[in-house]
Design an enzyme around this catalytic site. Structure first.
Site, PDB file in Angstrom:
ATOM      1  CD  GLN B 506       0.308  -0.647   3.267  1.00 37.42           C
ATOM      2  OE1 GLN B 506       1.097  -1.368   2.686  1.00 37.42           O
ATOM      3  NE2 GLN B 506       0.097  -0.760   4.561  1.00 37.42           N
ATOM      4  N   GLY B 507       2.154   1.102   0.267  1.00 34.24           N
ATOM      5  CA  GLY B 507       3.048   2.255   0.180  1.00 34.24           C
ATOM      6  C   GLY B 507       3.113   3.078   1.447  1.00 34.24           C
ATOM      7  NE  ARG B 547      -4.229   0.756  14.392  1.00 28.72           N
ATOM      8  CZ  ARG B 547      -2.959   1.021  14.636  1.00 28.72           C
ATOM      9  NH1 ARG B 547      -2.031   0.696  13.760  1.00 28.72           N
ATOM     10  NH2 ARG B 547      -2.600   1.615  15.757  1.00 28.72           N
ATOM     11  CB  THR B 549      -2.757   7.410   6.372  1.00 25.19           C
ATOM     12  OG1 THR B 549      -2.266   6.630   5.293  1.00 25.19           O
ATOM     13  CG2 THR B 549      -2.482   8.869   6.127  1.00 25.19           C
ATOM     14  CB  ALA B 734      -4.022  12.343   5.939  1.00 29.54           C
ATOM     15  CE  LYS B 735     -11.772  12.495   5.678  1.00 26.93           C
ATOM     16  NZ  LYS B 735     -13.174  12.975   5.687  1.00 26.93           N
ATOM     17  CB  VAL B 737      -7.117   6.581   0.014  1.00 23.73           C
ATOM     18  CG1 VAL B 737      -5.594   6.489   0.041  1.00 23.73           C
ATOM     19  CG2 VAL B 737      -7.636   6.367  -1.396  1.00 23.73           C
ATOM     20  N   GLY B 738      -7.411   3.361   1.873  1.00 20.61           N
ATOM     21  CA  GLY B 738      -6.958   1.975   1.766  1.00 20.61           C
ATOM     22  C   GLY B 738      -8.062   0.983   1.494  1.00 20.61           C
ATOM     23  CD  GLU B 739     -11.414  -2.729   3.827  1.00 18.87           C
ATOM     24  OE1 GLU B 739     -11.569  -2.222   4.957  1.00 18.87           O
ATOM     25  OE2 GLU B 739     -11.320  -3.941   3.629  1.00 18.87           O
TER      26      GLU B 739
END
Ligand code: FAD
Lengths: 326, 785
Positions: B506-507, B547, B549, B734-735, B737-739
């Site tokens: 995911q970086g 969780r 970021t 930031a919130k 953008v993973g799922e």
């Protein structure tokens, strides 16, 4: 999943190779590109004692135009090379299409034409690991007594002939040159396949397919394949459709379906309808309607049978329509 | 031993209104304004992954690359029966094979459970095809494989039930001792007032949707290497989403302390919710290593991978939407029957989350989720990327698009009129301190050309809209939800960040470097990272519930700020100002009002060490959500999908997808687009392709060739819209953008296909043959029924 133990031979000449095959007899296994056979060995579907590679046989890696206009292709030619061959692209574009439709670039870089023609038939039972297969009884191909795909009293293995180039080659009336130590025979590829998942081709253990010869063809010809995804998958159904004439007019039609049975299927009824009525929209629909009947028993292998029948119908309809506009 | 819990009893709970320790009502708007106006340098740049060159050149190390001296190879004997008594296991032939070093069965692991109800090695009985029943360790892989073939097992088959509906019948065989009636759990969650919601509705839509078993299909197959040669130290190399969780579980199972366990996760080759939990093979490798006093590696080969994965299972949903004639969405009622497989593990929790999810998108009055987790003789299930939310969103979004059409409204207008917004408190109790949902909807409408397309497409062309929201971290697994970080600044000014968050593709490591760089005024490329090893990094709960970021990012921000403050003190003295007058930018420390007065960042670090104090700069930080449990920040998103359907083959082509995602702040827009691409890919794959076909509990297509996952050729045209609502709690706003995007993707594609064929699509994946069946049954392709 590791390879079972075996001896590995890499003969440097055709003669040497044929002798090695004769010595190995039924415990021998030819390997060309290995993209199919190596995997089947990992699955412990075969445990050959001797594996004979034909990768050094440069005499089987040539493409030559013969004086009569035929094209003779060595069985050990790589699919990538054939797909890029300008003569094939120019003279037999449908065959070229069938080559490009096999697997993926990486696999075609290894795979050979001979290997594609002699591709083992496929089935979800046999094409899984040995441990996996222990979950069910052994089938005909694995020395058992049943077929998991179609359960009937008939003692037949229903694995599918899933290879792509033979479909085009049958429509092209290609011939195979088959050699064994001290003997050579020529067989139309149309007669090469048997309607049986185990004895699926007319080839003895000591024989090698050395060449494929394609006679000149001036007819309209199309190869088309339907698969789940672009550029990797085996066909759910494939078709080669050939006819002479122009526009709707034609009196010689041949339709070959692949990947729907233990051997490629020749659609005679559909061909006859087009031969008598021409490539009219009505005749095309009518021809497509006969496909179900001509298919015979279709298995659920890798796709539902009903769905495969529908795909066969669509393939026939679309390729015939395409032929008309060619 | 797990406690035997009675099944069959329904737990009915009124849910909603979490009890936060802090006031999560809207924070001071001025703070938010300041966050928005912040001058940023590293954040917002399109930063290629820092580990990119290493990965593409094949130099990154993964678990299977690790070879330890004296290492043995473990191999697991798996049951080939869906349900059977194990009468005898005879390994005498295997043990006689030279090179075989150990053999273990359920007798050697009686107290070791992979999950609450799942033994590491099953003893006496086997519950599904693929279950672990014995294992061996040998000097090489060939010997190990041969030895497994030589083990003789005597089974007595028991009646098996692999269909979740049949498993619920009174006559069904009992599958395990813990669950009466094969019911693992049965809950009814009521949020808000669902009865009132349905009372107030004019129209009620009801549809059924079924999903089928999947595989997470990460690129790195399951693999583990354990070195337990010394009794007081267990080192495990394995890909994971959380070293911390693995430490906890292993210490519990083997009576060690957390610190006696070291988890080395190096690089993790993908997870997609598939690597949060320990699996039997992890424990088996440990048991074999303990027994042989040598390191043992176990690699899942071929179809084994499909049996060790814990992905989606068969789930059946009934979804009802209550709506008024003028398009006010009042509420939802969902019934779900979900297949846990042979051992229950976490599915109940996942389904609760899925209900939660649907409760917060619209300003609804109530939602009820009646959810039953069922035990069957199938592989134990957990979930695929997007959790159980994907299937439910596919059902609800289809239904809402169709409902809008039926009442003569444009679905986007209807969504806009009902959508949640900033400051709104949903019926679960979450208050949205930031929410760009409406902006997302408006932007996808404009960018996709919706107005010119919706209702105007030719037959068998479809367009659909969906929305979604995702928690950026959910506290609840432990009392804390802590991520900690350390930032070291060497005297040459080189910065090293120590973090325990796994990068599984995911970086996140690049994200953390960017945050560090932002605080210290450096470039992300200047930051070195130490990660992937619990021994050398501070605690981090791990990479799940989105969780990373938010939580780890906050910890890193705090740690970097600590380091910055230490440097600032010395720099301020040298520059003759107070620390608060300094700016860190371009590897310099400058006086804000006169940026020509400055010193180099490295120079300042050097000055710290070579001062009287002799300070070596090390910043520490940790972040733990101030809530007792639950979530502080949610992402929001909207997508428009466009498809064409071939009415003769049933093939669906996703042609274009327009994605707007409110992720608070894009730390790295390039990575954001990468995340969106990945989720569109996987969303498309789950909606249209992926399925483990089964026959009485046996997977028929356990390979990457036959388990059809699309390839890049099938990727649609993607339009990206990044919406930055700047969350007051997130690091720099930031919130996640993973799922978030994937759930919306599934909903949008489902809605578009349903629009194209003019019928509700009742199954996922929408494989061509299923689409064809729907077309033949009820669709006419005109886009309406
Ligand atoms: C992921 C994947 C996708 C694939 N997709 C397709 C597809 O779409 N279409 C398709 O047709 N195939 C497909 N294949 C199968 C296979 O790769 C091709 O058929 C390929 O052409 C086989 O050639 P090869 O040289 O690698 O054969 P090998 O694996 O070397 O041999 C295959 C068989 O042919 C025999 N053989 C080889 N050469 C000769 C010869 N000269 N004389 C007699 N017997 C011979 C071998 O003994 C063996 O039984 C796929 C395979 C994979 C792994």
């Amino acid at each position: 999943m590791l390879l079972p133990q075996h001896n590995y031979l890499q003969p440097a000449s055709l003669n040497e190779c044929l002798m090695a095959l004769q010595d190995a007899g039924e415990f021998g296994q030819i390997v060309a590109g290995g993209t199919d056979v190596i995997f089947n060995m990992r699955l412990k579907l075969f445990r050959p004692k001797t594996v004979v590679s034909i990768r050094r046989l440069t005499e089987l890696m040539q493409v030559e135009e013969l004086p009569d206009g035929s094209l003779r292709i060595g069985a050990a030619c790589r699919l990538t090379d054939l797909a890029e061959n300008p003569i094939i692209n120019d003279r037999f574009p449908a065959f070229s299409e069938s080559i490009r439709s096999v697997a993926s670039t990486h696999i075609r870089n290894m795979a050979t034409l001979g290997g594609n023609i002699c591709l083992q038939t496929r089935c979800w039972f046999t094409n899984n690991s040995q441990q996996w297969r222990q979950g069910k009884e052994s089938c005909f191909k694995t020395d058992g007594d049943i077929c998991h795909v179609i359960k009937s009293s008939e003692k037949k293995c229903h694995a599918i002939n899933n290879s792509d180039t033979p479909v085009a080659l049958i429509a092209l009336n290609a011939e195979l040159t088959i050699q064994k130590s001290g003997a050579k025979r020529v067989l139309p590829i149309a007669d090469f396949f048997n309607d049986d998942g185990i004895e699926f081709m007319k080839l003895c253990p000591d024989e090698l397919v050395t060449h494929v010869t394609i006679p000149p063809c001036n007819d309209r010809l199309i190869f088309s394949k339907y698969a789940a995804r672009k550029g990797i998958d085996f066909s759910i159904g494939s078709i080669a459709a050939r006819c002479n004439g122009e526009g709707e007019q034609t009196d010689k039609v041949s339709l070959i379906l692949g990947s729907l049975s233990t051997a490629p299927i020749k659609l005679t009824k559909a061909a006859e309808i087009i031969q008598t009525k021409g490539l009219t929209d009505g005749a095309i629909e009518q021809a497509a309607d006969t496909v179900r009947g001509d298919l015979g028993e279709v298995t659920n292998l890798y796709s539902r049978a009903v769905y495969k029948k529908q795909i066969a119908r669509v393939l026939v309809k679309r390729t015939l329509t395409h032929l008309k506009n060619m | 031993m797990p406690d035997s819990r009675k099944g069959g009893e329904i737990r009915q709970v009124s849910r909603g209104v979490t009890t936060p320790d802090v006031d999560t009502a809207m924070p001071d708007p001025e703070i938010q304004q300041r966050q928005k106006a912040m001058e940023l340098s590293a954040i917002g740049k399109r930063q290629p992954r820092l580990d990119g060159p290493e990965k593409v050149s094949g130099r990154s190390l993964f678990t299977d690359d690790v070879q330890l001296p004296g290492m043995l190879y473990g191999k697991i004997l798996r049951s080939r029966h869906a349900h059977a008594k194990i009468l005898k296991i005879d390994a005498s032939k295997a043990l006689a094979l030279p090179g075989v070093k150990a053999f273990i069965t359920g007798d050697d692991s009686e107290k070791v459970f992979a999950n609450q109800y799942e033994p590491a090695i099953s003893k006496g009985v086997t519950h599904y095809i693929g279950e672990e029943i014995a294992a061996i360790a040998a000097i090489d892989e060939v010997t190990a494989e041969q030895a497994i073939e030589l083990i003789d097992v005597e089974y007595e088959p028991l009646p098996a039930v692999t269909d979740l509906r049949k498993a619920l019948r009174p006559s069904a065989p009992r599958i395990n001792p813990y669950h009466d009636g094969n019911v693992a759990s049965h809950n009814i969650d009521n949020y808000g007032d669902p009865d009132q919601a349905f009372e107030e509705a004019d129209l009620i839509f009801e549809d059924k949707l079924a999903t089928h078993p999947t595989h997470n299909l990460y690129s790195e197959f399951h693999v583990v290497l354990v070195d337990w040669s010394f009794p007081d130290k267990l080192t495990m190399y394995t890909p994971t989403q959380s070293g911390y969780l693995f430490q906890k579980k292993l210490s519990e199972a083997f009576g060690l302390t957390d610190s006696q366990i070291r988890i080395v996760h190096l690089n993790t080759g993908g997870a997609f919710t598939g690597r949060g939990l320990l699996r039997p093979h992890h424990y088996i490798a440990a048991l074999l290593s303990r027994k042989t006093r040598r390191p043992v590696k176990i690699f899942s080969a071929g179809d084994e991978e499909f049996l060790t994965c814990r992905a989606g299972g068969d789930n059946d949903y009934v979804v009802r939407t209550a709506i008024t004639n003028d398009g006010v969405i009042k509420g939802f009622e969902i019934e779900g029957i979900m297949d846990c497989g042979a051992h229950a593990a976490g599915l109940s929790y996942l389904s609760a989350m899925a209900g939660n999810y649907q409760a917060r998108l619209f300003k609804i009055k109530g939602l009820r989720f009646n959810r039953k987790c069922v035990i069957t003789n199938q592989r134990p299930n957990f979930f695929h990327h997007g959790g159980m939310m994907t299937g439910l969103n596919a059902a609800i979004m289809q239904q809402l698009n169709r409902a809008a059409q039926q009442i003569g409204q444009d679905p986007i207008d209807m969504f806009l009129a009902n959508a949640a917004e900033q400051g709104f408190t949903d019926i679960v109790g979450g208050t949205f301190a930031s929410c760009g949902l409406k902006e997302c909807l408006e932007k996808v409408r404009d960018r996709s050309g919706w107005k010119n397309k919706y209702g105007k497409l030719p037959p068998y062309h479809g367009i659909g809209v969906a929305i979604g929201s995702m928690a950026s971290g959910v506290k609840g697994a432990f009392k804390h939800d802590t991520s900690a970080a350390m930032v070291k600044v060497a005297e040459d000014g080189i910065v090293t960040l120590y973090t325990g968050i796994p990068d599984m593709g995911q970086g996140t490591h690049t994200t953390m470097a960017i945050i560090t760089a932002e605080v210290l005024g450096c470039d992300a490329e200047d930051i070195r990272l130490v990660a992937g090893d619990t021994e050398t990094t501070p605690l981090d709960v791990g990479a799940f519930t989105q969780r990373g970021t938010f939580t780890t990012g906050n910890a890193v921000r705090i740690a970097a700020t600590d380091a910055r403050d230490q440097i600032a003190k010395v720099a301020a003295e040298r520059l003759g100002v107070t620390p608060d007058q300094l700016v860190f930018r371009d590897r310099k420390i400058m006086v804000n009002s006169d940026r020509n007065r400055n010193m180099g960042f490295g120079e300042a670090a050097y000055a710290c060490l070579h001062s009287r104090e002799g300070r070596f700069v090390m910043g520490n930080g940790f972040y733990n959500s101030p809530l007792k449990y639950g979530t502080l920040a949610w992402s929001f998103g909207a997508q428009v999908a466009e498809v064409t359907v071939d009415p003769e083959t049933g093939e669906v082509q996703l042609t274009r997808i327009t994605v707007a995602h409110d992720l608070g702040r894009a730390i790295n827009p390039l990575a954001v687009e990468g995340q969106i691409d990945g989720q569109i890919f996987s969303g498309m794959s789950q909606t249209l392709y992926e399925e483990c076909e089964t026959d009485n509990g046996q997977f028929l297509n356990p390979s990457r060739l036959e388990y059809k996952m699309p390839r890049t050729y099938e990727m649609p045209q993607v339009e990206y819209i990044i919406v930055e609502s700047v969350d007051p709690y997130g690091p720099f706003g930031a919130k996640e953008v993973g799922e978030g995007p994937i759930v919306v993707t599934v909903g949008a594609i489902a809605a578009a296909v349903s629009n194209a064929v003019g019928a509700f699509m009742p199954e996922i994946p929408m494989s061509p043959w299923r689409v064809l069946r729907v077309i033949h049954q009820n669709g006419d392709g005109s886009g309406s029924d």
